[in-house]
Design a protein around this motif. Structure first.
Motif: not given
Length: 571
Positions: A88, A91, A115, A118-119
Motif C-alpha cells: 500500500s 503503490a 487487505h 486491495s493494496a
C-alpha cells in the motif's frame, strides 16, 4: 514469555501513538526500531505484529527506503498484513515494486488476504491492464463477491487503466454496492471522455434514492462529463440536484465543476452568477475563469484575471501559468510572457511540461526563436512530448525545417514517443523543406512504429508536400488511396499546388469538389480564377468571379493581428 508479551503490548501502544500523529517524526521511527531489536533479545526477528507496525510507521514518516530495509532484514517475520502495509505504501510512488511484492506474497501465503488484494489494486493504476487481470484472478479465488471494498477497488483499477468494459462488467457482477462503487465507474467514464455513459450511470445512481446517496464526487464528475459533451440541459438538472443536496456552494469541487460546465457551454450569465456566488475561490476556480476567457478570445482579460489572482493572494500552479502564457502568446505580448517566465522560475514550475511548452510557444509567437530555444534547453532534462513538440513546431513555423527534423530525431533518441501533433509539425517541416523521401518515411512510421492513426492534418501535409515538389500526380494518387474521405484541407492543399504549377485540368476537378464541400469559401473560387487567368483564359476567370457575385461571396481584405501595444503589456 510473559515478559515478551508485555514488551509486545508496550511497543504496540507506542507505535500506535506515533502513527496517529499528523506528521510522524522520522527520528522516532529509528529509535523504536532500535528498541524493537533490543526487546527481541535472543530472538533473530521481531514479532510479526511489531514488524508490521514498524513498516507502517516508516511509511507514514515518508521513509520508504527504511521501510524496505526493515522488511528485507526481517523477512521471516513478515505476514500477509506486513506485505499489505508495504504494498500500500509503495503503490503510488513505485507501483512496479509494489506489484512484485504482491506476487512474492502469493507464493508465500495462500489464500491471498483481501487487505493485500486491495493494496495491489492501488498499484495497478500505474501499470499495464494485465496486472489488473492478475489481481482480479486472485480476488475471484480468495474474496467473496459480497466484499464491497475489494470489488470497488477492482472497478476503480480497471477504470484507471482505461479498461471501461471490464470495469463495467465487474460493477454489474457486484452483489452489493456503495456510493464509492458508483463513483469509481462514473469517474472512469468521465476520465475516458465516455460522456454519455457517465450521464447514464449518474441517472442510475440518482434513481437509487435513499439506498445510495449522491455525494460531491458523483456530482462533480458528471458535471465534468456534461462540460466535455456540451450537455447543458443535463448539467442544469445536475445543478438543481446539487442545490437540493446543499453541495452547490458548500463543496468547492462542485462549485468549480459547475463554473467549468457553464463556461465551456458558453453560458456567460450562469458562469458569472456562479462566480459571484462562490465565497472561497481556490486556484482551480481562477484557472477555470482564465481558461474561459481564452476560449472566448478575450486574451487581455485573461491576463488581467491572472494578475488579480496574484493580488488576491492565491498562489498560481503550473496550470495557471501555462494558461496565462497561452494568453500572452495569442497577444504576442513578449514583456508579459517574460514576466510570467520569471514567476515560473521563482515558483519552481520549469519542470512542468505544460509550463515549458507554453513558454516555448509564447516566445516563438512573439518572434523570439532564440528565447524559445533557451527555454527549451533550460528544461530539457525534464521535458516530455508537449515541450519537444512545441520546439519542433516553433522551428517549423520560423522556416527552420531541417533543425525541426534534427530536434525530432533527438527526441526519438531520448526515448520520447511522439504524438499526433508532433507528426503534424514534422510532416509540415518536410513539406516546406522539400524533403519528400523523409516525409514518406515519417508518415509510414506513424502507423508501423508508433501505432498512430493518421488524422486529416497528416494527409493534408503529405498532399502539400507532394504538391510543393511538383508531384501532382502522386498527390492525386495519394488522395485516392486515403482510407478516409478527403476533406477541404486535403483538397485545398492540392488546389493550391495546381495553382503553383498551372495544372488547369486537375485544378478544375478539385475545385468542383471543393465547391460542394465548402460553398462559402471564397479562396477556392479565387484560386480557380487565377489558374484560368494564368492560362490566358480570361473569360472563364471572369465567369468564376461572376459565380462569386451570384452567391454573394466576397474576398475578405487582408489585415494584421499584430498589436504593438501588446508587447509592452506587463504585470
Amino acid at each position: 514469555m510473559s515478559t515478551w508479551s508485555g514488551s509486545v503490548r508496550e511497543l504496540t501502544a507506542l507505535f500506535s501513538a506515533l502513527r496517529r500523529a499528523r506528521h510522524p517524526n522520522p527520528g522516532h521511527a529509528a529509535q523504536l526500531h532500535a528498541r524493537l531489536l533490543v526487546s527481541a533479545g535472543a530472538r533473530p526477528h521481531p514479532h510479526p505484529v511489531l514488524l508490521t507496525q514498524l513498516i507502517s510507521l516508516y511509511a507514514a514518516a515518508g521513509l520508504l527506503a527504511d521501510a524496505l530495509r526493515a522488511f528485507r532484514a526481517h523477512l521471516p517475520s513478515a505476514n500477509p498484513r506486513t506485505y499489505a502495509v508495504l504494498v500500500s505504501a509503495l503503490a503510488r510512488p513505485r507501483p512496479g515494486l509494489a506489484f512484485s511484492l504482491f506476487s512474492a506474497s502469493r507464493r508465500e501465503f495462500r489464500p491471498t488476504s483481501p487487505h493485500l488484494i486491495s493494496a495491489a489494486l492501488a498499484a495497478c493504476a500505474g501499470l499495464r491492464p494485465l496486472c489488473s487481470l492478475q489481481v482480479h484472478a486472485c480476488a475471484a479465488k480468495a474474496v467473496p463477491p459480497g466484499d464491497v471494498f475489494v470489488y470497488t477497488g477492482m472497478v476503480d483499477a480497471y477504470a484507471k487503466a482505461g479498461e471501461m468494459a471490464s470495469s463495467r462488467k465487474v460493477f454489474d457482477e457486484m452483489t452489493s454496492r456503495v456510493v464509492a462503487s458508483w463513483n469509481a465507474l462514473l469517474v472512469g467514464y468521465a476520465r475516458s471522455q465516455m460522456c454519455f455513459e457517465a450521464l447514464s450511470v449518474f441517472r442510475e445512481l440518482a434513481a437509487q434514492g435513499r439506498e445510495v446517496s449522491l455525494d460531491q464526487v458523483s456530482v462533480s464528475s458528471v458535471l465534468s462529463a456534461c462540460a466535455v459533451a456540451g450537455a447543458l440541459d443535463f448539467g442544469r438538472q445536475v445543478h438543481a440536484c446539487a442545490a437540493k443536496l446543499g453541495l452547490e456552494l458548500s463543496a468547492v469541487c462542485v462549485s468549480n465543476a459547475l463554473l467549468d460546465m457553464y463556461t465551456r457551454c458558453g453560458c456567460s450569465r450562469e458562469s458569472l452568477a456562479m462566480l459571484n456566488a462562490v465565497d472561497c475561490r481556490d486556484v482551480v476556480t481562477w484557472n477555470i475563469i482564465i481558461r474561459g476567457c481564452i476560449h472566448d478570445n478575450r486574451f487581455r482579460e485573461a491576463c488581467v484575471l491572472f494578475r488579480s489572482m496574484l493580488r488576491n493572494g492565491t498562489l498560481p500552479d503550473d496550470m495557471s501559468l501555462a494558461t496565462a502564457l497561452q494568453a500572452s502568446a495569442c497577444m504576442s505580448a513578449w514583456a508579459l510572457g517574460a514576466s510570467m517566465h520569471a514567476s515560473a522560475v521563482k515558483a519552481g514550475f520549469l519542470d512542468s511540461d505544460g509550463v515549458a511548452s507554453s513558454l516555448i510557444t509564447m516566445y516563438s509567437k512573439c518572434g523570439c526563436l532564440d528565447d524559445a530555444r533557451r527555454a527549451f534547453e533550460g528544461a530539457e532534462d525534464h521535458l516530455y512530448v508537449m515541450s519537444w513538440t512545441a520546439m519542433i513546431t516553433a522551428l517549423q513555423q520560423h522556416g527552420r525545417g531541417m533543425q525541426a527534423i534534427d530536434v525530432f530525431e533527438k527526441m526519438l533518441e531520448n526515448g520520447i514517443p511522439p504524438d499526433h501533433i508532433t507528426f503534424v509539425s514534422v510532416l509540415s517541416s518536410c513539406s516546406h523543406s522539400g524533403l519528400v523521401e523523409q516525409g514518406r518515411k515519417y508518415f509510414n512510421s506513424m502507423t508501423q512504429d508508433h501505432n498512430i492513426k493518421p488524422w486529416t492534418e497528416h494527409y493534408a501535409c503529405m498532399v502539400d508536400m507532394f504538391g510543393r515538389a511538383g508531384l501532382l500526380g502522386e498527390a492525386k494518387q495519394f488522395i485516392d488511396q486515403m482510407r478516409v474521405r478527403p476533406d477541404a484541407s486535403v483538397l485545398g492543399a492540392l488546389l493550391a499546388s495546381c495553382m503553383s504549377f498551372r495544372d488547369l485540368e486537375m485544378g478544375k476537378e478539385v475545385a468542383k469538389k471543393l465547391f460542394v464541400i465548402e460553398p462559402g469559401n471564397t479562396g477556392n473560387y479565387v484560386l480557380l480564377a487565377n489558374i484560368y487567368a494564368s492560362h490566358g483564359r480570361l473569360e472563364e476567370a471572369k465567369e468564376v468571379r461572376r459565380w462569386m457575385m451570384f452567391y454573394e461571396l466576397r474576398k475578405e481584405k487582408g489585415c494584421s493581428l499584430f498589436n504593438n501595444e501588446s508587447r509592452t503589456c506587463t504585470l
